[in-house]
Write a protein that holds these residues in place. Structure first.
Motif, PDB file in Angstrom:
ATOM      1  N   VAL A  63      51.639  43.289  39.358  1.00 14.26           N
ATOM      2  CA  VAL A  63      50.178  43.350  39.372  1.00 14.26           C
ATOM      3  C   VAL A  63      49.655  42.975  37.994  1.00 14.26           C
ATOM      4  N   LEU A  64      48.724  42.016  37.959  1.00  9.78           N
ATOM      5  CA  LEU A  64      47.996  41.702  36.743  1.00  9.78           C
ATOM      6  C   LEU A  64      46.623  42.338  36.864  1.00  9.78           C
ATOM      7  N   ASP A  65      46.382  43.378  36.083  1.00  7.44           N
ATOM      8  CA  ASP A  65      45.098  44.075  36.076  1.00  7.44           C
ATOM      9  C   ASP A  65      44.158  43.271  35.176  1.00  7.44           C
ATOM     10  N   ILE A  66      43.238  42.521  35.791  1.00  3.98           N
ATOM     11  CA  ILE A  66      42.367  41.606  35.040  1.00  3.98           C
ATOM     12  C   ILE A  66      40.908  41.942  35.362  1.00  3.98           C
ATOM     13  N   PRO A  67      40.212  42.646  34.455  1.00  6.43           N
ATOM     14  CA  PRO A  67      38.830  43.052  34.736  1.00  6.43           C
ATOM     15  C   PRO A  67      37.907  41.890  35.099  1.00  6.43           C
ATOM     16  N   LEU A  68      38.014  40.770  34.394  1.00  8.66           N
ATOM     17  CA  LEU A  68      37.123  39.621  34.624  1.00  8.66           C
ATOM     18  C   LEU A  68      37.871  38.480  35.309  1.00  8.66           C
ATOM     19  N   LEU A  69      38.646  38.815  36.324  1.00 10.44           N
ATOM     20  CA  LEU A  69      39.511  37.822  36.961  1.00 10.44           C
ATOM     21  C   LEU A  69      38.728  36.619  37.470  1.00 10.44           C
ATOM     22  N   PHE A  70      37.665  36.842  38.235  1.00  8.63           N
ATOM     23  CA  PHE A  70      36.888  35.723  38.763  1.00  8.63           C
ATOM     24  C   PHE A  70      36.103  35.025  37.655  1.00  8.63           C
ATOM     25  N   GLU A  71      35.605  35.821  36.712  1.00 16.71           N
ATOM     26  CA  GLU A  71      34.791  35.257  35.641  1.00 16.71           C
ATOM     27  C   GLU A  71      35.570  34.282  34.762  1.00 16.71           C
ATOM     28  N   VAL A  72      36.880  34.524  34.598  1.00 11.57           N
ATOM     29  CA  VAL A  72      37.711  33.623  33.776  1.00 11.57           C
ATOM     30  C   VAL A  72      38.582  32.714  34.649  1.00 11.57           C
ATOM     31  N   ARG A  73      38.242  32.642  35.941  1.00 13.20           N
ATOM     32  CA  ARG A  73      38.973  31.810  36.909  1.00 13.20           C
ATOM     33  C   ARG A  73      40.448  32.194  36.977  1.00 13.20           C
ATOM     34  N   GLY A  74      40.709  33.472  36.857  1.00 10.59           N
ATOM     35  CA  GLY A  74      42.079  33.959  36.884  1.00 10.59           C
ATOM     36  C   GLY A  74      42.728  33.899  38.247  1.00 10.59           C
ATOM     37  N   GLU A  75      41.923  33.686  39.302  1.00  8.07           N
ATOM     38  CA  GLU A  75      42.516  33.606  40.640  1.00  8.07           C
ATOM     39  C   GLU A  75      43.478  32.434  40.762  1.00  8.07           C
ATOM     40  N   ASP A  76      43.337  31.459  39.865  1.00  2.00           N
ATOM     41  CA  ASP A  76      44.260  30.309  39.875  1.00  2.00           C
ATOM     42  C   ASP A  76      45.653  30.698  39.373  1.00  2.00           C
ATOM     43  N   ARG A  77      45.760  31.855  38.712  1.00  2.00           N
ATOM     44  CA  ARG A  77      47.051  32.272  38.137  1.00  2.00           C
ATOM     45  C   ARG A  77      47.769  33.305  39.001  1.00  2.00           C
ATOM     46  N   VAL A  78      47.167  33.687  40.124  1.00  2.00           N
ATOM     47  CA  VAL A  78      47.770  34.724  40.963  1.00  2.00           C
ATOM     48  C   VAL A  78      47.920  34.221  42.392  1.00  2.00           C
ATOM     49  N   ASP A  79      48.753  34.918  43.159  1.00  2.00           N
ATOM     50  CA  ASP A  79      48.979  34.550  44.554  1.00  2.00           C
ATOM     51  C   ASP A  79      48.015  35.268  45.494  1.00  2.00           C
ATOM     52  N   VAL A  80      47.621  36.475  45.094  1.00  2.00           N
ATOM     53  CA  VAL A  80      46.795  37.340  45.941  1.00  2.00           C
ATOM     54  C   VAL A  80      45.781  38.050  45.053  1.00  2.00           C
ATOM     55  N   VAL A  81      44.541  38.213  45.559  1.00  2.00           N
ATOM     56  CA  VAL A  81      43.518  38.944  44.814  1.00  2.00           C
ATOM     57  C   VAL A  81      43.165  40.237  45.543  1.00  2.00           C
ATOM     58  N   VAL A  82      43.293  41.351  44.830  1.00  2.00           N
ATOM     59  CA  VAL A  82      42.897  42.657  45.351  1.00  2.00           C
ATOM     60  C   VAL A  82      41.670  43.116  44.567  1.00  2.00           C
ATOM     61  N   VAL A  83      40.588  43.390  45.267  1.00  2.00           N
ATOM     62  CA  VAL A  83      39.346  43.831  44.631  1.00  2.00           C
ATOM     63  C   VAL A  83      39.133  45.316  44.893  1.00  2.00           C
TER      64      VAL A  83
END
Length: 202
Positions: free
Chosen positions: A107-127
């Motif tokens: 799990v990558l705990d990323i507070p601003l995941l969408f804001e920094v386009r972090g979804e491109d670095r993960v396989d699954v997004v849990v909100v």
């Protein structure tokens, strides 16, 4: 190995949820903890240069840094330009170490995941989400938090409704700790079974 991006707006219970993943045996990389460490190491000099007076006793004074950002929110970009690449580097090392170790998921705990386009670095997004009234009450109960500071933070975050729309899985923390823990277990089980997203309502 499945790389899970865990995110949620301030006060939604993301840190608590991350601990639940860790307690279930899933390695978790906490971006906030990484930033805390960077404020005592690699980020000290560049932040001190960009924010005069923000370094004391060899460490970044978070309260002074926050004060300067409240006064001049435009400087968030300067801070992010310093911190984000350092966080990404640590994150990459974490993923590689666990991949080599044979972990089934991290799990990558990323507070601003969408804001920094972090979804491109993960396989699954849990909100992680909850009712806005619960969120606001939680945040305003924190020491030193004000309505002004909270509004500034929220203005920099994608609205919860949009995060929920873009999520693969949702975890609602407004229903209590046990319900949240059960939901974490459900998400882990779904990922282990090969499921990568679901239509869920929180």
């Amino acid at each position: 190995m499945i790389v899970v991006g865990l995110t949620g707006s301030i006060g939604m219970g993301k840190s608590t949820t991350a601990r639940m993943f860790a307690e279930a045996g899933v390695p978790v990389n906490d971006a906030d903890a990484v930033v805390h460490d960077l404020y005592r190491s690699e980020a000290v000099t560049p932040i001190g240069d960009a924010f005069p007076g923000s370094v004391r006793n060899g460490m970044v004074d978070r309260q002074e840094l926050a004060r300067q950002l409240v006064e001049n929110p435009a400087k968030f970009r300067s801070l992010e330009a310093i911190v984000h690449p350092l966080v990404r580097r640590r994150e990459g090392k974490f993923v590689e170490v666990n991949r080599v170790a044979g972990a089934e998921m991290v799990v990558l705990d990323i507070p601003l995941l969408f804001e920094v386009r972090g979804e491109d670095r993960v396989d699954v997004v849990v909100v992680v989400t909850c009712d806005p009234q619960i969120q606001r009450a939680r945040v305003l109960a924190r020491p030193g938090m004000t309505e002004e500071k909270l509004d500034m933070i929220l203005s920099r975050q994608i609205p919860d409704q949009e995060k929920r729309r873009r999520a693969d899985f949702l975890i609602d923390t407004g229903r209590g700790l046990e319900a949240a823990r059960q939901r974490v277990d459900e998400v882990i089980a779904a990922l282990r079974s090969g499921k990568r997203s679901e239509t869920a309502s929180a």
